[in-house]
Design an enzyme around this catalytic site. Structure first.
Site, PDB file in Angstrom:
ATOM      1  N   GLU A 147       7.726   1.122   4.942  1.00 53.96           N
ATOM      2  CA  GLU A 147       7.218   0.088   5.835  1.00 53.96           C
ATOM      3  C   GLU A 147       7.443  -1.259   5.155  1.00 53.96           C
ATOM      4  O   GLU A 147       7.231  -1.388   3.945  1.00 53.96           O
ATOM      5  CB  GLU A 147       5.708   0.317   6.070  1.00 53.96           C
ATOM      6  CG  GLU A 147       5.062  -0.720   6.975  1.00 53.96           C
ATOM      7  CD  GLU A 147       3.552  -0.461   7.176  1.00 53.96           C
ATOM      8  OE1 GLU A 147       2.942   0.257   6.370  1.00 53.96           O
ATOM      9  OE2 GLU A 147       3.020  -0.989   8.165  1.00 53.96           O
TER      10      GLU A 147
ATOM     11  N   HIS B 251       0.824  -1.211   0.000  1.00 53.16           N
ATOM     12  CA  HIS B 251       0.000   0.000   0.000  1.00 53.16           C
ATOM     13  C   HIS B 251       0.850   1.249   0.000  1.00 53.16           C
ATOM     14  O   HIS B 251       2.045   1.200   0.300  1.00 53.16           O
ATOM     15  CB  HIS B 251      -0.974   0.031   1.189  1.00 53.16           C
ATOM     16  CG  HIS B 251      -0.316   0.039   2.541  1.00 53.16           C
ATOM     17  ND1 HIS B 251      -0.017  -1.113   3.236  1.00 53.16           N
ATOM     18  CD2 HIS B 251       0.104   1.058   3.326  1.00 53.16           C
ATOM     19  CE1 HIS B 251       0.552  -0.802   4.390  1.00 53.16           C
ATOM     20  NE2 HIS B 251       0.642   0.500   4.470  1.00 53.16           N
TER      21      HIS B 251
ATOM     22  N   HIS C 201       3.931   7.128   3.654  1.00 54.88           N
ATOM     23  CA  HIS C 201       4.878   6.028   3.483  1.00 54.88           C
ATOM     24  C   HIS C 201       4.426   5.075   2.383  1.00 54.88           C
ATOM     25  O   HIS C 201       3.282   5.103   1.959  1.00 54.88           O
ATOM     26  CB  HIS C 201       5.094   5.251   4.800  1.00 54.88           C
ATOM     27  CG  HIS C 201       3.893   4.541   5.341  1.00 54.88           C
ATOM     28  ND1 HIS C 201       3.040   5.101   6.260  1.00 54.88           N
ATOM     29  CD2 HIS C 201       3.399   3.287   5.112  1.00 54.88           C
ATOM     30  CE1 HIS C 201       2.085   4.229   6.575  1.00 54.88           C
ATOM     31  NE2 HIS C 201       2.272   3.115   5.882  1.00 54.88           N
TER      32      HIS C 201
HETATM   33 CO    CO Z   1       1.222   1.307   6.268  1.00 54.33          CO
END
Ligand code: CO
Length: 134
Positions: free
Chosen positions: A130, A7, A79
């Site tokens: 991440e 994502h 992010h």
């Molecule tokens: Co995230």
């Protein structure tokens, strides 16, 4: 080592307005709002054919994204999240390469119930990264 883009997270000043933009202007499939108190965020997922966009809004007093929104009042990309098969192996490789893992370096359970780590943006082209074990 990294796999799919899981994502992209975007912090927004108005969650419902952002969801409406993705649903109405962009014609995307958007979820209901979901509170994740452990993460200090309220989120709406935008489901795309090949990945997700996570619209994030601060939840609670000490939300980790409150400062980001202060600095970026109209919102912004927060992010990117890449999938890895083995998060401990990934962390060990990255620290050997000189990358900085945020926090105590131990994986935490992320927004999708899976182990995650965050990597220092200065080591990755100015982008908070991440990693999520899938
Ligand atoms: Co995230």
């Amino acid at each position: 080592m990294i796999g799919k883009l899981n994502h992209v997270a975007i912090v927004v000043p108005d969650l419902m307005a952002a969801a409406a933009t993705y649903r109405d202007a962009l014609g995307a499939d958007v979820s209901e709002a979901l509170d994740l108190p452990d993460h200090g965020v309220r989120t709406i997922f935008v489901n795309l054919p090949n990945t997700k966009i996570e619209l994030l809004y601060p939840l609670g007093e000490d939300s980790p994204i409150a400062k980001f929104l202060e600095k970026n009042p109209s919102g912004g990309m927060h992010h990117v999240c890449y999938e890895v098969d083995d998060i401990i192996e990934a962390r060990n490789h990255l620290t050997k390469e000189g990358a900085r893992v945020l926090g105590d370096g131990e994986p935490k359970i992320g927004a999708h119930g899976k182990p995650v780590l965050f990597l220092h943006p200065k080591d990755f082209c100015g982008t908070l990264v991440e990693l999520e074990q899938v």
